[in-house]
Design a protein around this motif. Structure first.
Motif, PDB file in Angstrom:
ATOM      1  N   ALA A  51      55.250  25.946  55.884  1.00 41.77           N
ATOM      2  CA  ALA A  51      54.618  25.452  57.112  1.00 41.77           C
ATOM      3  C   ALA A  51      53.132  25.805  57.145  1.00 41.77           C
ATOM      4  O   ALA A  51      52.297  24.994  57.556  1.00 41.77           O
ATOM      5  N   GLU A  52      52.807  27.013  56.706  1.00 40.93           N
ATOM      6  CA  GLU A  52      51.395  27.414  56.665  1.00 40.93           C
ATOM      7  C   GLU A  52      50.637  26.629  55.602  1.00 40.93           C
ATOM      8  O   GLU A  52      49.473  26.248  55.803  1.00 40.93           O
ATOM      9  N   LEU A  53      51.276  26.403  54.458  1.00 36.60           N
ATOM     10  CA  LEU A  53      50.636  25.598  53.416  1.00 36.60           C
ATOM     11  C   LEU A  53      50.346  24.197  53.944  1.00 36.60           C
ATOM     12  O   LEU A  53      49.260  23.648  53.707  1.00 36.60           O
ATOM     13  N   LEU A  54      51.297  23.617  54.649  1.00 33.92           N
ATOM     14  CA  LEU A  54      51.130  22.272  55.183  1.00 33.92           C
ATOM     15  C   LEU A  54      49.985  22.218  56.183  1.00 33.92           C
ATOM     16  O   LEU A  54      49.157  21.298  56.148  1.00 33.92           O
ATOM     17  N   GLU A  55      49.924  23.188  57.062  1.00 37.55           N
ATOM     18  CA  GLU A  55      48.853  23.215  58.059  1.00 37.55           C
ATOM     19  C   GLU A  55      47.493  23.281  57.386  1.00 37.55           C
ATOM     20  O   GLU A  55      46.550  22.569  57.750  1.00 37.55           O
ATOM     21  N   SER A  56      47.376  24.147  56.376  1.00 34.87           N
ATOM     22  CA  SER A  56      46.100  24.298  55.662  1.00 34.87           C
ATOM     23  C   SER A  56      45.745  23.031  54.893  1.00 34.87           C
ATOM     24  O   SER A  56      44.598  22.578  54.911  1.00 34.87           O
ATOM     25  N   TRP A  57      46.739  22.446  54.219  1.00 37.20           N
ATOM     26  CA  TRP A  57      46.486  21.244  53.421  1.00 37.20           C
ATOM     27  C   TRP A  57      46.013  20.092  54.301  1.00 37.20           C
ATOM     28  O   TRP A  57      45.057  19.389  53.976  1.00 37.20           O
ATOM     29  N   ARG A  58      46.672  19.889  55.422  1.00 39.00           N
ATOM     30  CA  ARG A  58      46.315  18.782  56.313  1.00 39.00           C
ATOM     31  C   ARG A  58      44.965  19.009  56.976  1.00 39.00           C
ATOM     32  O   ARG A  58      44.199  18.065  57.188  1.00 39.00           O
ATOM     33  N   ALA A  59      44.646  20.257  57.302  1.00 40.24           N
ATOM     34  CA  ALA A  59      43.361  20.543  57.945  1.00 40.24           C
ATOM     35  C   ALA A  59      42.194  20.304  56.995  1.00 40.24           C
ATOM     36  O   ALA A  59      41.121  19.864  57.421  1.00 40.24           O
TER      37      ALA A  59
END
Length: 255
Positions: A51-59
């Protein structure tokens, strides 16, 4: 919701769509791809760390993807920069060209396998087709890549009219919206554009005379949306919807 969003929309001849996170659940596919990356390259992270990886990738805090859409870098270079930024943030090894090629194979395999249309995409496309409106897509990714994505998700009847490779730049450049309208065969004032990012999608479209529609799906946004931007969108008549199922009503259309 914008002021007047429930009032009938202008007479329209066509509707243009963004693809990622508008028609296709790209966020969900990124989650699958990044979980594969976690397993292969970031094994110290727990499964919940995706979930943290996804948030960082999308940002994309470094703005690498938007640099690509401005014609400042290549598709491969922007993804490699984002991969290395992700690794730097979460404790992964640095990636040289060969290392990134292997990384990208892991990422892309998971990403493509998880492509799926949002469950509201097919019904609204069928409803729009029943009205006789012309339909097409305008994307900030490569035309052939997005055409394959639509084919894989059962949306092959939506032609990708303009990609980032068509004019060498992407949204929010005014010329890409105007070129998409030209290829669709509709006047900008009689064309709606639907996308999930307020600034580069709905607001940018409205600035060049299209009817802007912001699909603000439930859940975390890709980035914060400034109140001033929302106020400008309201003044420009941008419609705001939470699902594509709301689209026809907001455009004053019926089947």
């Amino acid at each position: 919701m914008t002021a007047g969003a429930d009032s009938p929309g202008p007479s329209l001849d066509g509707v243009l769509f963004d693809i990622d996170d508008t028609l296709v659940d790209t966020k969900g596919a990124f989650a699958v791809a990044l979980d594969a990356v976690r397993v292969a390259y970031l094994p110290h992270l727990p499964a919940g760390g995706t979930a943290e990886l996804l948030e960082s990738w999308r940002a994309d805090a470094g703005g690498h993807y938007r640099a690509y859409t401005r014609g400042e870098t290549t598709a491969t270079a922007q993804r490699m920069a984002r991969a290395n930024a992700l690794h730097a943030e979460f404790g992964g090894p640095p990636l040289d060209d060969a290392g990134f090629a292997a990384w990208d194979a892991v990422f892309e395999s998971g990403f493509e396998a998880a492509w799926a249309a949002h469950d509201d995409a097919r019904p609204v496309l069928d409803s729009l087709a029943a009205t006789g409106l012309r339909i097409g897509a305008l994307s900030n990714a490569r035309t052939a890549y997005q055409t394959g994505k639509l084919r894989a998700t059962g949306l092959a009847d939506v032609p990708v009219l303009v990609g980032v490779d068509t004019l060498g730049v992407g949204k929010p450049a005014p010329e890409v919206f105007l070129e998409a309208c030209r290829r669709l065969g509709t006047a900008p004032s009689r064309t709606a554009y639907v996308g999930d990012e307020l600034d580069i999608d709905a607001l940018a479209a409205a600035r060049v005379g299209l009817v802007g529609v912001w699909i603000d799906r439930p859940g975390a946004r890709r980035a914060e949306v400034a109140p001033a931007e929302q106020q400008e969108a309201a003044r420009a008549g941008v419609r705001v919807i939470a699902s594509l199922r709301e689209l026809l009503g907001h455009l004053g259309l019926s089947t």
